[in-house]
Design an enzyme around this catalytic site. Structure first.
Site, PDB file in Angstrom:
ATOM      1  N   HIS A 188       0.797  -1.227   0.000  1.00 36.24           N
ATOM      2  CA  HIS A 188       0.000   0.000   0.000  1.00 36.24           C
ATOM      3  C   HIS A 188       0.828   1.276   0.000  1.00 36.24           C
ATOM      4  O   HIS A 188       0.431   2.275  -0.571  1.00 36.24           O
ATOM      5  CB  HIS A 188      -0.974   0.006   1.196  1.00 36.24           C
ATOM      6  N   ASP A 189       1.989   1.267   0.654  1.00 38.94           N
ATOM      7  CA  ASP A 189       2.796   2.491   0.762  1.00 38.94           C
ATOM      8  C   ASP A 189       4.012   2.494  -0.153  1.00 38.94           C
ATOM      9  O   ASP A 189       4.957   3.250   0.072  1.00 38.94           O
ATOM     10  CB  ASP A 189       3.251   2.687   2.216  1.00 38.94           C
ATOM     11  N   HIS A 218      -5.882   3.946  -0.286  1.00 44.48           N
ATOM     12  CA  HIS A 218      -5.908   3.587   1.138  1.00 44.48           C
ATOM     13  C   HIS A 218      -6.003   4.799   2.065  1.00 44.48           C
ATOM     14  O   HIS A 218      -6.210   4.633   3.267  1.00 44.48           O
ATOM     15  CB  HIS A 218      -4.718   2.687   1.518  1.00 44.48           C
ATOM     16  N   HIS A 219      -5.853   6.014   1.524  1.00 45.18           N
ATOM     17  CA  HIS A 219      -6.075   7.193   2.377  1.00 45.18           C
ATOM     18  C   HIS A 219      -7.374   7.921   2.047  1.00 45.18           C
ATOM     19  O   HIS A 219      -7.613   9.021   2.542  1.00 45.18           O
ATOM     20  CB  HIS A 219      -4.893   8.158   2.301  1.00 45.18           C
ATOM     21  N   ASP A 252      -4.080  -0.250   8.341  1.00 42.50           N
ATOM     22  CA  ASP A 252      -2.931   0.664   8.281  1.00 42.50           C
ATOM     23  C   ASP A 252      -2.963   1.662   9.433  1.00 42.50           C
ATOM     24  O   ASP A 252      -1.968   1.844  10.137  1.00 42.50           O
ATOM     25  CB  ASP A 252      -2.951   1.400   6.935  1.00 42.50           C
ATOM     26  N   HIS A 302       2.264  10.030  -2.224  1.00 45.13           N
ATOM     27  CA  HIS A 302       2.724   8.637  -2.203  1.00 45.13           C
ATOM     28  C   HIS A 302       1.630   7.700  -2.727  1.00 45.13           C
ATOM     29  O   HIS A 302       1.918   6.639  -3.270  1.00 45.13           O
ATOM     30  CB  HIS A 302       3.226   8.218  -0.813  1.00 45.13           C
ATOM     31  N   LYS A 347       5.915   5.539  -1.318  1.00 42.39           N
ATOM     32  CA  LYS A 347       6.817   6.329  -0.476  1.00 42.39           C
ATOM     33  C   LYS A 347       8.240   6.343  -1.031  1.00 42.39           C
ATOM     34  O   LYS A 347       9.044   7.177  -0.626  1.00 42.39           O
ATOM     35  CB  LYS A 347       6.804   5.810   0.967  1.00 42.39           C
TER      36      LYS A 347
HETATM   37  P1  C2E Z   1       1.948   6.411   8.418  1.00 44.71           P
HETATM   38  O1  C2E Z   1       2.897   6.875   9.457  1.00 44.71           O
HETATM   39  O2  C2E Z   1       2.100   4.995   7.973  1.00 44.71           O
HETATM   40  O3  C2E Z   1       0.469   6.646   8.940  1.00 44.71           O
HETATM   41  C1  C2E Z   1      -0.622   6.129   8.260  1.00 44.71           C
HETATM   42  C2  C2E Z   1      -1.919   6.759   8.725  1.00 44.71           C
HETATM   43  O4  C2E Z   1      -2.130   6.422  10.090  1.00 44.71           O
HETATM   44  C3  C2E Z   1      -1.947   8.277   8.683  1.00 44.71           C
HETATM   45  O5  C2E Z   1      -2.275   8.724   7.395  1.00 44.71           O
HETATM   46  C4  C2E Z   1      -3.039   8.589   9.693  1.00 44.71           C
HETATM   47  O6  C2E Z   1      -4.308   8.337   9.121  1.00 44.71           O
HETATM   48  C5  C2E Z   1      -2.832   7.508  10.738  1.00 44.71           C
HETATM   49  N1  C2E Z   1      -1.964   8.064  11.802  1.00 44.71           N
HETATM   50  C6  C2E Z   1      -0.651   7.849  12.002  1.00 44.71           C
HETATM   51  N2  C2E Z   1      -0.232   8.503  13.102  1.00 44.71           N
HETATM   52  C7  C2E Z   1      -1.301   9.152  13.602  1.00 44.71           C
HETATM   53  C8  C2E Z   1      -1.494  10.001  14.759  1.00 44.71           C
HETATM   54  O7  C2E Z   1      -0.586  10.276  15.537  1.00 44.71           O
HETATM   55  N3  C2E Z   1      -2.762  10.463  14.967  1.00 44.71           N
HETATM   56  C9  C2E Z   1      -3.780  10.174  14.139  1.00 44.71           C
HETATM   57  N4  C2E Z   1      -5.015  10.656  14.392  1.00 44.71           N
HETATM   58  N5  C2E Z   1      -3.628   9.388  13.035  1.00 44.71           N
HETATM   59  C10 C2E Z   1      -2.403   8.881  12.777  1.00 44.71           C
HETATM   60  P2  C2E Z   1      -1.880  10.223   6.969  1.00 44.71           P
HETATM   61  O8  C2E Z   1      -2.141  11.192   8.067  1.00 44.71           O
HETATM   62  O9  C2E Z   1      -2.541  10.488   5.663  1.00 44.71           O
HETATM   63  O10 C2E Z   1      -0.337  10.162   6.764  1.00 44.71           O
HETATM   64  C11 C2E Z   1       0.247   9.455   5.697  1.00 44.71           C
HETATM   65  C12 C2E Z   1       1.722   9.341   5.910  1.00 44.71           C
HETATM   66  O11 C2E Z   1       2.296  10.670   5.946  1.00 44.71           O
HETATM   67  C13 C2E Z   1       2.099   8.693   7.223  1.00 44.71           C
HETATM   68  O12 C2E Z   1       2.112   7.299   7.102  1.00 44.71           O
HETATM   69  C14 C2E Z   1       3.505   9.274   7.415  1.00 44.71           C
HETATM   70  O13 C2E Z   1       4.457   8.604   6.640  1.00 44.71           O
HETATM   71  C15 C2E Z   1       3.368  10.682   6.876  1.00 44.71           C
HETATM   72  N6  C2E Z   1       3.052  11.665   7.944  1.00 44.71           N
HETATM   73  C16 C2E Z   1       1.830  12.063   8.352  1.00 44.71           C
HETATM   74  N7  C2E Z   1       1.934  13.016   9.310  1.00 44.71           N
HETATM   75  C17 C2E Z   1       3.267  13.195   9.528  1.00 44.71           C
HETATM   76  C18 C2E Z   1       4.034  14.058  10.385  1.00 44.71           C
HETATM   77  O14 C2E Z   1       3.508  14.860  11.181  1.00 44.71           O
HETATM   78  N8  C2E Z   1       5.392  13.956  10.320  1.00 44.71           N
HETATM   79  C19 C2E Z   1       5.999  13.103   9.454  1.00 44.71           C
HETATM   80  N9  C2E Z   1       7.358  13.037   9.432  1.00 44.71           N
HETATM   81  N10 C2E Z   1       5.308  12.274   8.609  1.00 44.71           N
HETATM   82  C20 C2E Z   1       3.967  12.331   8.653  1.00 44.71           C
HETATM   83 FE    FE Z   2      -0.047   5.463   3.175  1.00 40.69          FE
END
Ligand code: C2E
Ligand code: FE
Ligand code: SIN
Ligand code: SIN
Length: 386
Positions: free
Chosen positions: A229-230, A284-285, A313, A258, A233
């Site tokens: 799915h990712d 997936h988002h 996820d 991504h 990236k």
């Molecule tokens: P990921 O880390 O694999 O997270 C996948 C999804 O899990 C996120 O999609 C979000 O829906 C949920 N998620 C993860 N951590 C949290 C959290 O702390 N709180 C909440 N409420 N949900 C969470 P999303 O937001 O579309 O992000 C996609 C990807 O973007 C993430 O994949 C990550 O790689 C990156 N990302 C998102 N926010 C940040 C950030 O603040 N800092 C960094 N460095 N990367 C981020």
């Molecule tokens: Fe993703």
């Protein structure tokens, strides 16, 4: 000859048999279904399906009913089963103990008394032996010529289903390996525990698909497609992907791509599995209420595979540490999933998640990471220290 109504009943059973076996792609379950059906249709006490192992020239069976989990191996040419395998001719005997070819070892081990045996070869379309059907102890009387015909007919139906399942299994394994390697190259940059994360995604997603009541083939598709799915990236710069803190709105816009990159990488693939993986990567988002990205798809417009992987996820992302956040307690992550029902997530998928939550928790708790989807690959991962 059996009476007409008896023949009609059997015909109906045969039609049902054909339907049942044509949808099962998991070889173990397929063999179980076949054995159960043969037993019912022939009114036999026991049934076994032996499959030829070309490497060892043995016929193996896992489904000798009543002694589950036992694997029997019969050398080609030995015993009743082995003789049917090597000669390609069926054997119908009324008293096994009077037949020199019969091997009593198994009866001695199990305390079972075999008397009548009907064993027929399973042949592929080219006529090559792929296994043997064996029905033991007709409940009333002995196996007659109708039984011989019916078992051979079932054999020809089953042979193609068995070949199919074997093919599907070997295809999936090699595809899975490729998928796994691709996914790891994409994700190892932003997570130390990539192998564990991908295994979780694969297992959570297939558990949820199971909880939803999807057919076995779909469950397997979800299992194998979800780890990709990712993959998109790979196209995201380190400065964004590995940023320790919160992303700026511009950075998050870049991050959202991504999904598009993933779709681009996977979408022209010929393999149906990769086509599913493409949908998952693309969607997936997306959120059930239409507020997700990249296309703001809503409800049933989001492919079901993507709706499933989205729950898996987010649950796992919350439970794992990220450069931008500490890990959450699984109960808190579960509450979050429940609270997002009908918002981010399809309520039906959330319900399925709830149904299998105990199993998900078991997988989450087994954090030693030694077993992943492919144990062989994990060892290699440890060696390379991913
Ligand atoms: P990921 O880390 O694999 O997270 C996948 C999804 O899990 C996120 O999609 C979000 O829906 C949920 N998620 C993860 N951590 C949290 C959290 O702390 N709180 C909440 N409420 N949900 C969470 P999303 O937001 O579309 O992000 C996609 C990807 O973007 C993430 O994949 C990550 O790689 C990156 N990302 C998102 N926010 C940040 C950030 O603040 N800092 C960094 N460095 N990367 C981020
Ligand atoms: Fe993703
Ligand atoms: C035989 O094939 O001779 C014995 C094996 C069995 O009874 O299943
Ligand atoms: C497989 O079905 O081949 C392995 C997938 C899993 O680890 O569950």
């Amino acid at each position: 000859m059996a009476r007409p109504e008896e023949l009609e009943k059997r015909l109906n059973l045969l039609v049902k048999f054909g339907g049942l076996i044509s949808t099962e792609t998991n070889i173990t379950r397929l063999l179980e279904v076949i054995a159960g059906q043969v037993q019912e249709i022939l009114n036999a006490d026991r049934c076994s399906v032996f499959v030829l192992d070309r490497q060892t020239n043995e016929l193996w069976s896992k489904v000798a009913q009543g002694m589950q989990h036992t694997e029997i191996r019969v050398p080609f040419g030995k015993g009743i089963v082995g003789n049917v395998g090597s000669s390609g001719q069926f054997i119908n005997i009324t008293d096994a103990y009077q037949d020199a070819r019969f091997n009593r070892d198994l009866d001695m081990m199990t305390g079972y008394r075999t008397s009548s045996i009907l064993a027929v070869p399973l042949k592929d379309v080219a006529g090559k032996i792929i296994g043997v059907f064996e029905a033991i102890n007709k409940r009333a009387g002995v196996f007659d010529s109708d039984d011989e015909g019916i078992l051979q007919l079932m054999g020809s139906l089953a042979a193609s289903a068995i070949e199919n399942a074997q093919l599907y299994e070997s295809l999936s394994k090699s595809q899975l390996e490729t998928i796994y390697r691709l996914a790891i190259t994409a994700e190892y940059r932003d997570q130390q525990d990539t192998a564990i994360h991908l295994r979780h995604i694969s297992e959570y997603s297939s558990l949820i698909a199971h909880g939803l009541g999807l057919p076995e083939r779909e469950i397997e598709n979800v299992r194998y497609a979800s780890p990709l799915h990712d993959i998109g990236k790979v196209g995201i710069a380190d400065a964004i992907l590995l940023k320790p803190g919160k992303l700026t709105p511009e950075e998050f816009e870049e991050m959202k791509k991504h999904t598009l990159y993933g779709a681009k990488i996977l979408c022209n693939a010929e393999s149906s599995l990769l086509q599913i993986a493409c949908k998952v990567a693309a969607s997936h988002h997306e959120k059930f209420d239409g507020t997700g990205y990249p296309a703001k798809l809503k409800g049933g417009h989001i492919p079901v595979y993507a709706r499933i992987v989205s729950v898996a996820d987010v649950f796992d992302a919350l439970c794992m540490p990220r450069v931008y956040k500490p890990k959450w307690d699984p109960e808190k992550a579960r509450d979050y999933i429940l609270a997002e029902s009908d918002k981010a997530f399809d309520p039906a998928i959330v319900e399925a998640f709830e149904r299998v939550y105990d199993d998900i928790l078991k997988i989450y708790s087994a954090t030693d990471g030694r077993t992943t989807i492919i144990p062989g690959i994990t060892k290699e991962l440890h060696r390379h220290n991913f």
